[in-house]
Scaffold this motif. Structure first.
Motif, PDB file in Angstrom:
ATOM      1  N   ARG A   1     -24.315  -0.657  33.892  1.00  0.00           N
ATOM      2  CA  ARG A   1     -25.575  -1.345  34.186  1.00  0.00           C
ATOM      3  C   ARG A   1     -25.972  -2.267  33.043  1.00  0.00           C
ATOM      4  O   ARG A   1     -26.456  -3.385  33.260  1.00  0.00           O
ATOM      5  N   LEU A   2     -25.769  -1.803  31.797  1.00  0.00           N
ATOM      6  CA  LEU A   2     -26.108  -2.639  30.643  1.00  0.00           C
ATOM      7  C   LEU A   2     -25.260  -3.906  30.615  1.00  0.00           C
ATOM      8  O   LEU A   2     -25.796  -5.014  30.428  1.00  0.00           O
ATOM      9  N   CYS A   3     -23.947  -3.784  30.797  1.00  0.00           N
ATOM     10  CA  CYS A   3     -23.073  -4.955  30.741  1.00  0.00           C
ATOM     11  C   CYS A   3     -23.403  -5.936  31.854  1.00  0.00           C
ATOM     12  O   CYS A   3     -23.373  -7.158  31.647  1.00  0.00           O
ATOM     13  N   SER A   4     -23.726  -5.429  33.035  1.00  0.00           N
ATOM     14  CA  SER A   4     -24.103  -6.311  34.133  1.00  0.00           C
ATOM     15  C   SER A   4     -25.394  -7.057  33.809  1.00  0.00           C
ATOM     16  O   SER A   4     -25.510  -8.265  34.068  1.00  0.00           O
ATOM     17  N   TRP A   5     -26.356  -6.369  33.237  1.00  0.00           N
ATOM     18  CA  TRP A   5     -27.632  -7.013  32.866  1.00  0.00           C
ATOM     19  C   TRP A   5     -27.405  -8.079  31.807  1.00  0.00           C
ATOM     20  O   TRP A   5     -27.987  -9.174  31.883  1.00  0.00           O
ATOM     21  N   LEU A   6     -26.584  -7.802  30.811  1.00  0.00           N
ATOM     22  CA  LEU A   6     -26.313  -8.778  29.756  1.00  0.00           C
ATOM     23  C   LEU A   6     -25.586  -9.999  30.302  1.00  0.00           C
ATOM     24  O   LEU A   6     -25.911 -11.139  29.938  1.00  0.00           O
ATOM     25  N   GLN A   7     -24.618  -9.802  31.189  1.00  0.00           N
ATOM     26  CA  GLN A   7     -23.864 -10.926  31.724  1.00  0.00           C
ATOM     27  C   GLN A   7     -24.737 -11.795  32.619  1.00  0.00           C
ATOM     28  O   GLN A   7     -24.603 -13.024  32.614  1.00  0.00           O
ATOM     29  N   ARG A   8     -25.619 -11.183  33.386  1.00  0.00           N
ATOM     30  CA  ARG A   8     -26.492 -11.987  34.258  1.00  0.00           C
ATOM     31  C   ARG A   8     -27.415 -12.871  33.446  1.00  0.00           C
ATOM     32  O   ARG A   8     -27.719 -13.998  33.853  1.00  0.00           O
ATOM     33  N   ARG A   9     -27.866 -12.393  32.318  1.00  0.00           N
ATOM     34  CA  ARG A   9     -28.808 -13.153  31.498  1.00  0.00           C
ATOM     35  C   ARG A   9     -28.131 -13.914  30.360  1.00  0.00           C
ATOM     36  O   ARG A   9     -28.822 -14.511  29.530  1.00  0.00           O
ATOM     37  N   GLN A  10     -26.797 -13.881  30.310  1.00  0.00           N
ATOM     38  CA  GLN A  10     -26.048 -14.587  29.269  1.00  0.00           C
ATOM     39  C   GLN A  10     -26.512 -14.160  27.878  1.00  0.00           C
ATOM     40  O   GLN A  10     -26.802 -14.984  27.005  1.00  0.00           O
ATOM     41  N   LEU A  11     -26.581 -12.847  27.673  1.00  0.00           N
ATOM     42  CA  LEU A  11     -27.023 -12.284  26.406  1.00  0.00           C
ATOM     43  C   LEU A  11     -25.955 -11.357  25.845  1.00  0.00           C
ATOM     44  O   LEU A  11     -25.021 -10.958  26.545  1.00  0.00           O
ATOM     45  N   ALA A  12     -26.101 -11.016  24.586  1.00  0.00           N
ATOM     46  CA  ALA A  12     -25.220 -10.065  23.913  1.00  0.00           C
ATOM     47  C   ALA A  12     -26.063  -9.247  22.945  1.00  0.00           C
ATOM     48  O   ALA A  12     -27.181  -9.628  22.590  1.00  0.00           O
ATOM     49  N   THR A  13     -25.543  -8.111  22.536  1.00  0.00           N
ATOM     50  CA  THR A  13     -26.261  -7.245  21.605  1.00  0.00           C
ATOM     51  C   THR A  13     -25.279  -6.632  20.625  1.00  0.00           C
ATOM     52  O   THR A  13     -24.124  -6.374  20.971  1.00  0.00           O
ATOM     53  N   ALA A  14     -25.750  -6.405  19.412  1.00  0.00           N
ATOM     54  CA  ALA A  14     -24.926  -5.804  18.364  1.00  0.00           C
ATOM     55  C   ALA A  14     -25.285  -4.347  18.125  1.00  0.00           C
ATOM     56  O   ALA A  14     -24.660  -3.695  17.283  1.00  0.00           O
ATOM     57  N   ALA A  15     -26.266  -3.829  18.833  1.00  0.00           N
ATOM     58  CA  ALA A  15     -26.670  -2.431  18.639  1.00  0.00           C
ATOM     59  C   ALA A  15     -27.363  -1.942  19.898  1.00  0.00           C
ATOM     60  O   ALA A  15     -27.997  -2.715  20.624  1.00  0.00           O
ATOM     61  N   LEU A  16     -27.215  -0.661  20.164  1.00  0.00           N
ATOM     62  CA  LEU A  16     -27.947  -0.024  21.250  1.00  0.00           C
ATOM     63  C   LEU A  16     -28.203   1.431  20.887  1.00  0.00           C
ATOM     64  O   LEU A  16     -27.486   2.026  20.080  1.00  0.00           O
ATOM     65  N   THR A  17     -29.233   1.980  21.499  1.00  0.00           N
ATOM     66  CA  THR A  17     -29.671   3.342  21.202  1.00  0.00           C
ATOM     67  C   THR A  17     -29.706   4.144  22.495  1.00  0.00           C
ATOM     68  O   THR A  17     -30.241   3.684  23.503  1.00  0.00           O
ATOM     69  N   ILE A  18     -29.133   5.339  22.450  1.00  0.00           N
ATOM     70  CA  ILE A  18     -29.123   6.248  23.599  1.00  0.00           C
ATOM     71  C   ILE A  18     -29.788   7.541  23.171  1.00  0.00           C
ATOM     72  O   ILE A  18     -29.318   8.219  22.246  1.00  0.00           O
ATOM     73  N   ARG A  19     -30.901   7.861  23.814  1.00  0.00           N
ATOM     74  CA  ARG A  19     -31.611   9.109  23.532  1.00  0.00           C
ATOM     75  C   ARG A  19     -31.182  10.168  24.541  1.00  0.00           C
ATOM     76  O   ARG A  19     -31.051   9.889  25.734  1.00  0.00           O
ATOM     77  N   LEU A  20     -30.980  11.381  24.033  1.00  0.00           N
ATOM     78  CA  LEU A  20     -30.562  12.506  24.859  1.00  0.00           C
ATOM     79  C   LEU A  20     -31.641  13.587  24.775  1.00  0.00           C
ATOM     80  O   LEU A  20     -31.596  14.473  23.915  1.00  0.00           O
ATOM     81  N   PRO A  21     -32.655  13.534  25.640  1.00  0.00           N
ATOM     82  CA  PRO A  21     -33.722  14.545  25.581  1.00  0.00           C
ATOM     83  C   PRO A  21     -33.205  15.926  25.956  1.00  0.00           C
ATOM     84  O   PRO A  21     -32.426  16.089  26.900  1.00  0.00           O
ATOM     85  N   TYR A  22     -33.645  16.910  25.198  1.00  0.00           N
ATOM     86  CA  TYR A  22     -33.240  18.288  25.454  1.00  0.00           C
ATOM     87  C   TYR A  22     -34.135  18.909  26.519  1.00  0.00           C
ATOM     88  O   TYR A  22     -35.152  18.348  26.939  1.00  0.00           O
ATOM     89  N   GLU A  23     -33.744  20.093  26.939  1.00  0.00           N
ATOM     90  CA  GLU A  23     -34.512  20.824  27.939  1.00  0.00           C
ATOM     91  C   GLU A  23     -35.916  21.102  27.421  1.00  0.00           C
ATOM     92  O   GLU A  23     -36.109  21.548  26.292  1.00  0.00           O
TER      93      GLU A  23
END
Length: 533
Positions: free
Chosen positions: A300-322
């Protein structure tokens, strides 16, 4: 939720009449291309809303999706054990004592269908969602861009495979006909259907069973009683009598299938912000269990970036616990690239390395991806014959992968600092540290102005003198003029040196210096500082 706008499928027949009238009036003829629609049906949407395709197809555990206390969808393991649709849980447990049950969740199904619509927006802005489990795309204006219908279908299948969902596609000149053909192909076990000529479409639709019509469900027994088994049989019945005995909605759906009436469609519009959330079907206690769900997020991220002709050098993924009585801070995966990326190959290898090093202290219940900053997509190589060796993307991916696997401080690059002494001017910094344009100019100017070795000793090695000549495994012969390096009085590393290039008896070039005395009475000393390649 994404915003929506209303549109209506255009009637190609009316457009053709308008073109003929314009030609008759003396105007230049206008070529009207017939519309091309692609429908994508997700036949296992209820199952894949919880489990990605690779997980429920290849797993060894029976999985059953329940609806109203009865089985609705099953994976191959459950089918082989004898589970069928409509069975109660007690009967299923007799056949599969370790079966995994999930209650059908229409909200999850709608969320997954919306994810598919989001990734398909990279092929056309005209995308809409229909029930049941269908995504419609108007690709009339996109065929030339993607090289024709066959290449476009191949790319669509590739994107849906990256999303890890099962899909059946169909191509037709009418929107609702494409959706029906896709549903029919999924029911008979085919992966795709193609019918572009309008005369052939009517003959193709006439052979489809009537129970595939959504509005025909309440009247199937009536239609069966009058020997109306296929759409062709339905079309031969008198309209007035059929409407009195069924409904106007059934006739309307039939007209929309054959292109005789426009179908109102609701176009899907993408989200403005790059934040994606993936709910997990259960508590995940191991990091390797998160891979298929993280792959969906990155798709989903790559599709969003390609549609908007953007790129990113960093991303953050949060993993919430129970969630529990005491709040626990979520685990965080931070991905940093040496250069901005926008493709799956830029992120996925690094993320797998991060997952291999991640240890979960508590079960994870969801995934949340966020991009802190984006930049414009870098321009491609404009050469007529691009050289593969000049492409730096693969090199940057390798550096980012090594930094992720070994640690950012273990993979370094040379850097120049404003110091006079060579051992302090030459520094090594992490490849993850960005290089400014000013620093690049400094390195270029410094290396082009001076002839110095690329390899310096960690500490200058003292040389002995024999016959008033420096000695290193033999006499050294000086072949260059002196290069004086002097630090200021304010520096804590004061020094006055004369550097020379010398050749040894083994024909190797060395970089040596003579340390000039700072005080009267001091003796000059010679040192070896570097070796030329």
């Amino acid at each position: 939720m994404s915003a929506i706008t209303h549109a209506t499928q255009q009637d190609s027949t009316a457009s053709g009449k308008g073109a003929d009238a314009g030609a008759a009036a003396g105007a230049a003829p206008v070529i009207i291309r017939p519309p091309v629609w692609i429908a994508v049906v997700l036949p296992q949407l209820g199952m894949e809303a919880f489990f990605p395709r690779s997980q429920w197809q290849s797993g060894s555990q029976a999985i059953v999706i329940m609806e109203q206390q009865r089985s609705w969808l099953m994976n191959p393991v459950a089918v082989q054990a004898g589970v069928r649709s409509g069975m109660r849980r007690a009967g299923i447990e007799l056949l599969c004592h370790d079966a995994r049950f999930q209650q059908r969740d229409t909200q999850r199904e709608q969320a997954l269908l919306q994810q598919c619509a989001e990734v398909l927006l990279q092929f056309t802005p005209s995308v809409c969602m229909l029930a049941p489990a269908t995504v419609l795309m108007d690709v009339t204006a996109s065929l030339r861009l993607f090289g024709g219908i066959r290449l476009l279908r191949k790319r669509i299948r590739h994107v849906l495979a990256a999303l890890d969902v099962s899909a059946c596609t169909a191509v037709a000149p009418v929107a609702m006909a494409a959706a029906l053909l896709a549903r029919h192909a999924a029911a008979i076990g085919k992966a795709h259907a193609l019918c572009l000529p309008m005369p052939r479409l009517a003959a193709r639709l006439n052979r489809i069973p009537v129970h595939f019509l959504l509005q025909a469900a309440p009247y199937l027994s009536l239609l069966e009683g009058i020997a109306c088994h296929k759409l062709g049989d339905l079309r031969r019945l008198p309209r007035a009598g059929l409407q009195r005995r069924t409904s106007a909605a059934l006739l309307q759906e039939t007209d929309q299938l054959y292109g005789e009436r426009p179908a109102p469609l609701v176009w899907h519009v993408e989200a403005e912000h790059c934040e994606f959330t993936q709910e997990l079907p259960d508590r995940m206690e191991r990091s390797d269990q998160l891979q298929p769900y993280l792959q969906r997020l990155l798709t989903r991220l790559c599709s969003w970036l390609q549609r908007r002709q953007l790129a990113t050098a960093a991303l953050t993924i949060r993993l919430p616990y129970e969630r529990g009585r005491q709040a626990i801070a979520p685990a965080v995966l931070t991905l940093e690239l040496t250069s901005a990326g926008w493709q799956m190959a830029d992120f996925w290898p690094l993320l797998k390395e991060k997952l291999a090093l991640l240890s979960l202290s508590h079960p994870v219940i969801a995934l949340h991806l966020q991009v802190p900053q984006t930049q414009a997509l870098p321009a491609g190589n404009g050469d007529l014959f691009p050289d593969a060796g000049m492409q730096t993307a693969d090199h940057q991916r390798l550096l980012a992968l090594l930094a992720t696997r070994l640690g950012a401080d273990q993979v370094c690059r040379p850097a120049h600092s404003d110091e006079h002494l060579p051992e302090r001017a030459n520094q090594w910094v992490s490849v993850m540290q960005p290089v400014s344009a000013r620093q690049r100019r400094q390195i270029s100017d410094h290396t082009s102005a001076l002839y110095r070795p690329a390899w310096l000793l960690a500490q200058p090695q003292a040389l002995s003198l024999r016959d008033e000549k420096p000695w290193w495994h033999g006499p050294l012969q000086i072949i260059s003029a002196a290069e004086r390096v002097e630090t200021g009085w304010w520096s804590e590393h004061a020094g006055l040196r004369d550097y020379f290039i010398a050749v040894g008896s083994n024909h190797v070039q060395y970089w040596i210096f003579r340390e000039r005395p700072l005080h009267a009475g001091d003796v000059s000393r010679w040192y070896l500082h570097g070796v030329f390649g």
